[in-house]
Design a protein around this motif. Structure first.
Motif, mmCIF file in Angstrom:
data_model
loop_
_atom_site.group_PDB
_atom_site.id
_atom_site.type_symbol
_atom_site.label_atom_id
_atom_site.label_comp_id
_atom_site.label_asym_id
_atom_site.label_seq_id
_atom_site.Cartn_x
_atom_site.Cartn_y
_atom_site.Cartn_z
ATOM 1 N N GLU A 120 0.809 -1.215 0.000
ATOM 2 C CA GLU A 120 0.000 0.000 0.000
ATOM 3 C C GLU A 120 0.843 1.266 0.000
ATOM 4 N N TRP A 143 -0.152 5.373 0.881
ATOM 5 C CA TRP A 143 -1.148 6.352 1.284
ATOM 6 C C TRP A 143 -0.713 7.730 0.833
ATOM 7 N N ARG A 144 -1.685 8.636 0.648
ATOM 8 C CA ARG A 144 -1.390 10.033 0.338
ATOM 9 C C ARG A 144 -1.702 10.864 1.578
ATOM 10 N N GLY A 165 -3.037 13.537 4.036
ATOM 11 C CA GLY A 165 -4.304 14.258 4.042
ATOM 12 C C GLY A 165 -5.510 13.439 3.646
ATOM 13 N N THR A 166 -5.352 12.151 3.383
ATOM 14 C CA THR A 166 -6.479 11.326 2.933
ATOM 15 C C THR A 166 -7.071 10.512 4.079
ATOM 16 N N HIS A 167 -8.298 10.050 3.855
ATOM 17 C CA HIS A 167 -9.009 9.200 4.812
ATOM 18 C C HIS A 167 -8.461 7.777 4.690
ATOM 19 N N GLN A 168 -8.138 7.133 5.835
ATOM 20 C CA GLN A 168 -7.562 5.792 5.817
ATOM 21 C C GLN A 168 -8.250 4.910 6.851
ATOM 22 N N GLU A 212 -10.945 4.195 11.628
ATOM 23 C CA GLU A 212 -10.857 5.136 10.510
ATOM 24 C C GLU A 212 -10.336 6.467 11.027
ATOM 25 N N THR A 221 -8.203 10.437 9.463
ATOM 26 C CA THR A 221 -7.649 11.224 8.356
ATOM 27 C C THR A 221 -6.170 11.428 8.623
ATOM 28 N N LYS A 251 -1.902 16.255 6.776
ATOM 29 C CA LYS A 251 -1.417 16.730 5.469
ATOM 30 C C LYS A 251 0.084 16.991 5.449
ATOM 31 N N HIS A 270 2.832 9.150 0.388
ATOM 32 C CA HIS A 270 3.162 10.195 -0.579
ATOM 33 C C HIS A 270 2.761 11.541 -0.008
#
Length: 139
Positions: free
Chosen positions: A43, A45-46, A48-51, A100, A102, A105, A138
């Protein structure tokens, strides 16, 4: 006779000391170390994204009241560095098998991140076996 009186005094003093001490049953410490099943090593991840982080659930009913903390870590000079001051999530129930959140950023890009779940309870201890494989974030 004097010796007998002395022995009786010692026995009486010892008995009063032992009866005054509280008797506490030992508490059982349960080690809870569910394997993290997501994220995987593949995996990325970027920031600032929801994970979602997932772990294997354990079917033990009293875990319902226990909560966890999710920490992000990375490798540095061959050692693990966990960001304990900025948890990704905290206070979530551990019996759900996932949490879950976020991702912040401002996380620098790296390919050696991992997550660790720490579980909290008076009789529950999160073992180090609940660490994910290394994955990439990322910017």
């Amino acid at each position: 006779m004097l010796f007998t009186s002395f022995i009786a005094s010692v026995l009486l003093a010892t008995a009063s000391l032992t009866s005054a001490a509280p008797i506490n049953a030992p508490q059982e410490l349960i080690v809870f170390s569910p394997p993290i099943t997501s994220p995987t090593a593949a995996e990325a991840w970027r920031a600032g994204t929801h994970q979602i982080v997932k772990w294997s659930k354990q079917p033990i009913p009293f875990f319902n009241a226990n909560t966890g903390v999710l920490l992000l870590g990375h490798m540095k000079n061959g050692s693990e560095n966990l960001d304990v001051e900025h948890p990704l999530a905290s206070g979530f129930p551990i019996n759900t098998g996932s949490v879950e959140f976020t991702l912040p950023k401002n996380i620098p890009e790296r390919s050696d991140y991992f997550v660790v779940c720490k579980f909290h309870s008076s009789n529950l201890f999160g073992d180090s076996g609940n660490k994910s494989p290394k994955f990439k974030i990322h910017a």
